[in-house]
Scaffold this active site. Sequence first.
Site, mmCIF file in Angstrom:
data_model
loop_
_atom_site.group_PDB
_atom_site.id
_atom_site.type_symbol
_atom_site.label_atom_id
_atom_site.label_comp_id
_atom_site.label_asym_id
_atom_site.label_seq_id
_atom_site.Cartn_x
_atom_site.Cartn_y
_atom_site.Cartn_z
ATOM 1 N N LYS A 1 0.674 -1.510 0.006
ATOM 2 C CA LYS A 1 -0.108 0.029 -0.465
ATOM 3 C C LYS A 1 0.785 1.316 -0.023
ATOM 4 O O LYS A 1 1.110 1.855 0.672
ATOM 5 C CB LYS A 1 -0.873 0.233 1.334
ATOM 6 N N GLU B 1 9.983 1.172 10.801
ATOM 7 C CA GLU B 1 11.230 2.546 10.645
ATOM 8 C C GLU B 1 9.531 3.713 10.591
ATOM 9 O O GLU B 1 9.018 4.560 10.167
ATOM 10 C CB GLU B 1 11.264 2.567 8.811
ATOM 11 N N CYS C 1 13.245 11.383 7.152
ATOM 12 C CA CYS C 1 13.504 10.778 8.683
ATOM 13 C C CYS C 1 14.380 11.256 9.194
ATOM 14 O O CYS C 1 14.523 10.749 10.217
ATOM 15 C CB CYS C 1 12.940 8.929 8.293
ATOM 16 N N GLU D 1 9.323 16.400 15.081
ATOM 17 C CA GLU D 1 9.986 15.924 13.828
ATOM 18 C C GLU D 1 9.276 16.897 12.911
ATOM 19 O O GLU D 1 7.550 16.302 12.967
ATOM 20 C CB GLU D 1 9.652 14.514 13.446
HETATM 21 P P1 NAD Z 1 1.949 8.356 7.721
HETATM 22 O O1 NAD Z 1 2.132 7.218 9.169
HETATM 23 O O2 NAD Z 1 0.776 9.078 8.169
HETATM 24 O O3 NAD Z 1 2.096 7.552 6.664
HETATM 25 C C1 NAD Z 1 2.586 6.528 6.465
HETATM 26 C C2 NAD Z 1 1.559 5.042 5.791
HETATM 27 O O4 NAD Z 1 0.676 5.045 7.010
HETATM 28 C C3 NAD Z 1 0.638 5.560 4.800
HETATM 29 O O5 NAD Z 1 0.268 4.804 3.540
HETATM 30 C C4 NAD Z 1 -0.854 5.568 5.063
HETATM 31 O O6 NAD Z 1 -1.907 5.707 4.231
HETATM 32 C C5 NAD Z 1 -0.222 4.319 6.193
HETATM 33 N N1 NAD Z 1 -1.161 4.733 7.732
HETATM 34 C C6 NAD Z 1 -1.584 6.233 8.361
HETATM 35 N N2 NAD Z 1 -2.420 6.155 9.082
HETATM 36 C C7 NAD Z 1 -2.382 4.593 8.900
HETATM 37 C C8 NAD Z 1 -3.158 2.809 10.197
HETATM 38 N N3 NAD Z 1 -4.122 3.494 10.628
HETATM 39 N N4 NAD Z 1 -2.780 2.426 10.095
HETATM 40 C C9 NAD Z 1 -1.971 1.466 8.607
HETATM 41 N N5 NAD Z 1 -2.111 2.807 7.384
HETATM 42 C C10 NAD Z 1 -1.658 3.957 8.132
HETATM 43 O O7 NAD Z 1 3.504 9.137 7.787
HETATM 44 P P2 NAD Z 1 3.597 9.775 6.344
HETATM 45 O O8 NAD Z 1 3.237 10.933 7.018
HETATM 46 O O9 NAD Z 1 3.041 9.076 4.866
HETATM 47 O O10 NAD Z 1 5.483 9.861 5.924
HETATM 48 C C11 NAD Z 1 6.086 10.660 7.351
HETATM 49 C C12 NAD Z 1 6.262 9.730 8.638
HETATM 50 O O11 NAD Z 1 7.649 8.611 7.899
HETATM 51 C C13 NAD Z 1 7.771 10.193 8.915
HETATM 52 O O12 NAD Z 1 7.670 10.327 10.566
HETATM 53 C C14 NAD Z 1 8.541 9.828 8.840
HETATM 54 O O13 NAD Z 1 10.019 10.265 10.106
HETATM 55 C C15 NAD Z 1 8.376 8.746 8.287
HETATM 56 N N6 NAD Z 1 9.912 7.959 7.601
HETATM 57 C C16 NAD Z 1 10.173 6.814 8.120
HETATM 58 C C17 NAD Z 1 11.911 6.649 7.586
HETATM 59 C C18 NAD Z 1 12.619 5.439 8.100
HETATM 60 O O14 NAD Z 1 13.378 4.952 7.245
HETATM 61 N N7 NAD Z 1 12.672 4.988 9.847
HETATM 62 C C19 NAD Z 1 11.470 6.336 6.087
HETATM 63 C C20 NAD Z 1 10.712 7.227 5.838
HETATM 64 C C21 NAD Z 1 9.579 8.323 6.266
#
Ligand code: NAD
Length: 480
Positions: A175, A249, A283, A383
């Site tokens: 997804k 992650e 991130c 963040e």
């Molecule tokens: P997010 O958590 O809002 O969403 C990530 C994904 O999860 C999306 O596909 C979203 O639709 C889905 N999602 C949202 N709520 C959900 C739920 N309750 N259950 C299952 N899936 C759900 O994050 P974002 O805003 O898309 O991404 C930014 C974040 O990602 C930042 O905090 C960043 O640090 C983190 N990030 C971490 C890494 C790493 O390697 N550690 C890499 C990239 C991004």
Amino acid sequence: MTAQMLIDGEWIASEGGGTFETIDPASGEVIELVPDATATDVDAAVAAAKAAFSSPEWAQMLPATRARLLWRIADLLEEHSEELARLETRDQGQPFGISSAISIPNAVEHFRYYAGWATKLHGVTVPLSIPGVDYRNRREPLGVCGLIMPWNFPLMIAAWKLAPALVTGNTVVMKPAEQTPLSTIRLAQLCMEAGVPRGVINVVTGGPAVGQAIVRHRDVAKISFTGSTEVGREIASEAGRRLARVSLELGGKAPSIITPEADIDAILEGNLMGGLLNCGQVCAAYTRFYVDHKRADEFAQKMGTIASGMKLGNGLEPTTQLGPLVSEDQLQRVDRYVSAGVAEGATLVTGGSRAGGELATGYFYQPTVFTNVTDSMTIAREEIFGPVLSVIPYEDPQELAGRANDTDYGLAAVIWSRDIGTANRLAHEINAGTVWINLPPFLDAAAPWGGMKASGVGREMGWEAILAYTDIKSIWTSLT
Ligand code: NAD
């Protein structure tokens, strides 16, 4: 135009017919409509992945054949690299220089790296202290894996998950984030072209509800999630309830520790790259710059001068150095943090507002540098995921490790120093999954990646990802 999802080898619309828009963040215009998957679609995708998992074509695929399949995916990605880079830039906003030099090549390298593991996934024999028994163990795939991606590096992060999941014999339901679904759909098309059997890769598109349906599905053996810490906690508790495997992650708040004797001019470029790559939507972005109080203002001014001269624009323009943020929501979030920084007493050196003029219809934010930031300020603790750099002066270098570690996060850190002993001592003391010394934030398929503390659970990349997508089985045989 309307995109399609991939379920059981068929390209289809959502069962309910619903769609959502994916937007070009540089212009605010709709690029394409994308299916909004329902719970029934998720059920169908999981059922297809479950059937494919035990199909002879996939389960009995020879290791050398599996290696060639992954290599073929890498070749196809490479052949289409320009097209993929343009698509990623359009949907995500990152400058073409980043999508073409980092995102797509890194995805290709992940498939090549894991292709190499296909023929090397051996267990061991162990001499037991029990007479008449032979013992060996083997690594086995887990089953259906739910791969849930964020929007900042959509294709690259999809590859970090998909390549090790496939090489170990799992099947997947992917997804992509609702903001950036297009490159994952294209990746799946190329995987099918490469010859991945039907049902092995399924893609469902939509928002949090689709992710939740995957996480809660009893036939999903493992969730690999990259995204925010808040959602990661929710997924961990859901997965915990039914004891599904989980890799997380999550977010970060990387400190950049500049020791007193560091050559400030020589390290400006690496720090700016670490802080402003993909407009800070990284991130591991360098966000908390600890600088000797005698030179903190000089450092902040120099960063501010270079940052304010960077060319903001559509990522497809060759001269663009900084693209837009991914969405209006993300821009508003960044702006709220900047306002908090000003309200809490940090000194604004440059930036601090949305870009205007011809950029006003896109989600462009001026690169922003603060100085006189303290450890307790919101901009030093949370963040931001935007182009906001905070310079934090220090007086006592002995306090550096403690202050850098005073955060919930533990994804990454960087140390800038000409003293090899000091740099390595700090590298040992910092609680982070990755510590760079005198480097911008590099990644490599061979080097495990992931966070300590609230930055996550488990590791991607390297042999660690093989462990994350397999279970170990012990087999005991009577020799009598
Ligand atoms: P997010 O958590 O809002 O969403 C990530 C994904 O999860 C999306 O596909 C979203 O639709 C889905 N999602 C949202 N709520 C959900 C739920 N309750 N259950 C299952 N899936 C759900 O994050 P974002 O805003 O898309 O991404 C930014 C974040 O990602 C930042 O905090 C960043 O640090 C983190 N990030 C971490 C890494 C790493 O390697 N550690 C890499 C990239 C991004």
